[in-house]
Write a protein that holds these residues in place. Structure first.
Motif, PDB file in Angstrom:
ATOM      1  N   LEU A 127      51.904  69.789  46.324  1.00  0.00           N
ATOM      2  CA  LEU A 127      52.982  69.439  47.258  1.00  0.00           C
ATOM      3  C   LEU A 127      53.082  67.931  47.461  1.00  0.00           C
ATOM      4  O   LEU A 127      54.178  67.359  47.495  1.00  0.00           O
ATOM      5  CB  LEU A 127      52.760  70.151  48.592  1.00  0.00           C
ATOM      6  CG  LEU A 127      53.088  71.644  48.629  1.00  0.00           C
ATOM      7  CD1 LEU A 127      52.724  72.236  49.984  1.00  0.00           C
ATOM      8  CD2 LEU A 127      54.560  71.874  48.333  1.00  0.00           C
ATOM      9  N   GLY A 128      51.930  67.268  47.621  1.00  0.00           N
ATOM     10  CA  GLY A 128      51.937  65.822  47.822  1.00  0.00           C
ATOM     11  C   GLY A 128      52.511  65.066  46.637  1.00  0.00           C
ATOM     12  O   GLY A 128      53.456  64.271  46.785  1.00  0.00           O
ATOM     13  N   PRO A 129      51.979  65.276  45.415  1.00  0.00           N
ATOM     14  CA  PRO A 129      52.536  64.593  44.249  1.00  0.00           C
ATOM     15  C   PRO A 129      53.998  64.928  43.988  1.00  0.00           C
ATOM     16  O   PRO A 129      54.771  64.053  43.581  1.00  0.00           O
ATOM     17  CB  PRO A 129      51.645  65.090  43.098  1.00  0.00           C
ATOM     18  CG  PRO A 129      50.348  65.432  43.749  1.00  0.00           C
ATOM     19  CD  PRO A 129      50.716  65.972  45.093  1.00  0.00           C
ATOM     20  N   LEU A 130      54.401  66.172  44.224  1.00  0.00           N
ATOM     21  CA  LEU A 130      55.803  66.534  44.005  1.00  0.00           C
ATOM     22  C   LEU A 130      56.701  65.865  45.040  1.00  0.00           C
ATOM     23  O   LEU A 130      57.836  65.465  44.732  1.00  0.00           O
ATOM     24  CB  LEU A 130      55.973  68.057  44.063  1.00  0.00           C
ATOM     25  CG  LEU A 130      55.344  68.842  42.912  1.00  0.00           C
ATOM     26  CD1 LEU A 130      55.558  70.340  43.105  1.00  0.00           C
ATOM     27  CD2 LEU A 130      55.904  68.403  41.565  1.00  0.00           C
ATOM     28  N   GLY A 131      56.214  65.729  46.264  1.00  0.00           N
ATOM     29  CA  GLY A 131      56.974  64.999  47.275  1.00  0.00           C
ATOM     30  C   GLY A 131      57.134  63.536  46.900  1.00  0.00           C
ATOM     31  O   GLY A 131      58.215  62.957  47.055  1.00  0.00           O
ATOM     32  N   ASN A 132      56.077  62.939  46.373  1.00  0.00           N
ATOM     33  CA  ASN A 132      56.158  61.549  45.917  1.00  0.00           C
ATOM     34  C   ASN A 132      57.143  61.409  44.760  1.00  0.00           C
ATOM     35  O   ASN A 132      57.863  60.407  44.661  1.00  0.00           O
ATOM     36  CB  ASN A 132      54.778  61.058  45.486  1.00  0.00           C
ATOM     37  CG  ASN A 132      53.832  60.915  46.659  1.00  0.00           C
ATOM     38  OD1 ASN A 132      54.256  60.735  47.801  1.00  0.00           O
ATOM     39  ND2 ASN A 132      52.547  61.018  46.388  1.00  0.00           N
ATOM     40  N   GLU A 133      57.174  62.409  43.884  1.00  0.00           N
ATOM     41  CA  GLU A 133      58.106  62.360  42.761  1.00  0.00           C
ATOM     42  C   GLU A 133      59.551  62.454  43.242  1.00  0.00           C
ATOM     43  O   GLU A 133      60.438  61.777  42.713  1.00  0.00           O
ATOM     44  CB  GLU A 133      57.806  63.515  41.795  1.00  0.00           C
ATOM     45  CG  GLU A 133      58.620  63.495  40.516  1.00  0.00           C
ATOM     46  CD  GLU A 133      58.348  62.285  39.648  1.00  0.00           C
ATOM     47  OE1 GLU A 133      59.226  61.915  38.847  1.00  0.00           O
ATOM     48  OE2 GLU A 133      57.252  61.689  39.774  1.00  0.00           O
ATOM     49  N   PHE A 134      59.794  63.266  44.253  1.00  0.00           N
ATOM     50  CA  PHE A 134      61.147  63.365  44.825  1.00  0.00           C
ATOM     51  C   PHE A 134      61.573  62.023  45.411  1.00  0.00           C
ATOM     52  O   PHE A 134      62.714  61.580  45.207  1.00  0.00           O
ATOM     53  CB  PHE A 134      61.178  64.449  45.908  1.00  0.00           C
ATOM     54  CG  PHE A 134      62.525  64.620  46.551  1.00  0.00           C
ATOM     55  CD1 PHE A 134      63.512  65.378  45.932  1.00  0.00           C
ATOM     56  CD2 PHE A 134      62.821  64.015  47.761  1.00  0.00           C
ATOM     57  CE1 PHE A 134      64.764  65.529  46.518  1.00  0.00           C
ATOM     58  CE2 PHE A 134      64.058  64.159  48.351  1.00  0.00           C
ATOM     59  CZ  PHE A 134      65.035  64.922  47.725  1.00  0.00           C
ATOM     60  N   ILE A 135      60.677  61.360  46.126  1.00  0.00           N
ATOM     61  CA  ILE A 135      60.988  60.057  46.710  1.00  0.00           C
ATOM     62  C   ILE A 135      61.237  59.032  45.607  1.00  0.00           C
ATOM     63  O   ILE A 135      62.150  58.192  45.707  1.00  0.00           O
ATOM     64  CB  ILE A 135      59.845  59.603  47.638  1.00  0.00           C
ATOM     65  CG1 ILE A 135      59.775  60.529  48.856  1.00  0.00           C
ATOM     66  CG2 ILE A 135      60.037  58.159  48.083  1.00  0.00           C
ATOM     67  CD1 ILE A 135      58.580  60.277  49.757  1.00  0.00           C
ATOM     68  N   THR A 136      60.442  59.091  44.544  1.00  0.00           N
ATOM     69  CA  THR A 136      60.646  58.177  43.417  1.00  0.00           C
ATOM     70  C   THR A 136      62.012  58.376  42.785  1.00  0.00           C
ATOM     71  O   THR A 136      62.727  57.414  42.482  1.00  0.00           O
ATOM     72  CB  THR A 136      59.550  58.381  42.360  1.00  0.00           C
ATOM     73  OG1 THR A 136      58.271  58.089  42.945  1.00  0.00           O
ATOM     74  CG2 THR A 136      59.771  57.477  41.157  1.00  0.00           C
ATOM     75  N   LEU A 137      62.411  59.635  42.592  1.00  0.00           N
ATOM     76  CA  LEU A 137      63.723  59.916  42.006  1.00  0.00           C
ATOM     77  C   LEU A 137      64.849  59.508  42.941  1.00  0.00           C
ATOM     78  O   LEU A 137      65.928  59.114  42.475  1.00  0.00           O
ATOM     79  CB  LEU A 137      63.827  61.404  41.664  1.00  0.00           C
ATOM     80  CG  LEU A 137      63.007  61.882  40.477  1.00  0.00           C
ATOM     81  CD1 LEU A 137      63.138  63.386  40.298  1.00  0.00           C
ATOM     82  CD2 LEU A 137      63.438  61.173  39.198  1.00  0.00           C
TER      83      LEU A 137
END
Length: 259
Positions: free
Chosen positions: A185-195
């Motif tokens: 969940l944490g890494p995927l949330g960071n990826e969403f913010i990056t995108l």
């Protein structure tokens, strides 16, 4: 004069460019969030498929099945290497100017041709190409996130599931992947913010997102401070809210039980 009217009047007096382009900025924010959400979803799908290809084990397959799996694994490695090793902006241009006309073209499109291809390219061509560029780039990173997440699960859980009569696929689907998703969940949330931030690159191909709105305002008035400071503030607010949300979500579903 009520407070709402006074706020609007103050905003129109002190930030005239922002007020004039308020509708474009509003839809730009919605487009930015929508692009990031769609790209993250497709990236998760691509990443999960590629991660499973990388970690799957065939126990009773014949030579042909093992050869196909080996070929898919090499293709997955090549995909990750190419999309992680080249700049995002270059990938956006390739999708928009090279692959999109090759796949969707009025005369010689490999997937869609004729009048429907012309309509799609004129109406949604840049948007679709941009989302695909972000998705495939994100998928390459999410592949490694899922692969490391799957490998972080104790091997004994797979062995225990197999000893209870579950097949490899059933154990992966019901035991391993649910735990992996919670840990990711944490890494995927960071990826969403990056995108969300990387979606600004799509303004270079004419996608009407947040940066495109700012460029439209600066192009008319040749004033750069107000529009660019404003969208920088909007991006900052969005990322802060999303970071808080995903941190709460990660804490809620923390597999270690920490609250």
């Amino acid at each position: 004069m009520n407070s709402e009217t006074g706020l609007i009047q103050m905003f129109s007096q002190h930030f005239p460019i922002i007020y004039e382009y308020r509708q474009m900025f509003f839809y730009g924010v919605l487009a930015t969030i929508g692009i990031a959400a769609a790209s993250t979803f497709l990236g998760v799908v691509l990443g999960l498929i590629n991660a499973l290809i990388r970690v799957i084990k065939i126990e009773k397959g014949n030579m042909f099945t093992r050869s196909v799996l080996w070929l898919l694994q090499q293709c997955s490695r090549l995909y990750v290497t190419l999309f992680r090793g080249t700049p995002m902006l270059v990938q956006v241009f390739i999708w928009h100017f090279v692959w999109s006309p090759m796949l969707v073209h009025q005369q010689h499109g490999l997937l869609i041709s004729g009048e429907s291809a012309l309509y799609l390219r004129q109406t949604y061509g840049a948007l679709v190409a941009g989302i695909l560029a972000l998705s495939f780039n994100s998928g390459a990173y999410i592949t490694e996130v899922f692969r490391s997440g799957i490998k972080s699960i104790d091997r004994g859980q797979m062995e225990a599931a197999r000893s209870l009569g579950l097949s490899y696929g059933q154990a992966m689907r019901h035991i391993i992947l649910p735990q992996t998703l919670r840990r990711m969940l944490g890494p995927l949330g960071n990826e969403f913010i990056t995108l969300l931030k990387d979606s600004s690159l799509l303004s270079t191909i004419g996608v009407a997102e947040l940066l495109y709105a700012a460029k439209s305002a600066t192009g008319r008035y040749l004033t750069y401070e107000e529009p660019y400071y404003f969208i920088a503030l909007v991006y900052l607010m969005l990322t802060m809210v999303l970071a808080w949300f995903f941190a709460r979500l990660e804490k809620k579903y923390n597999t270690d039980g920490n609250r």
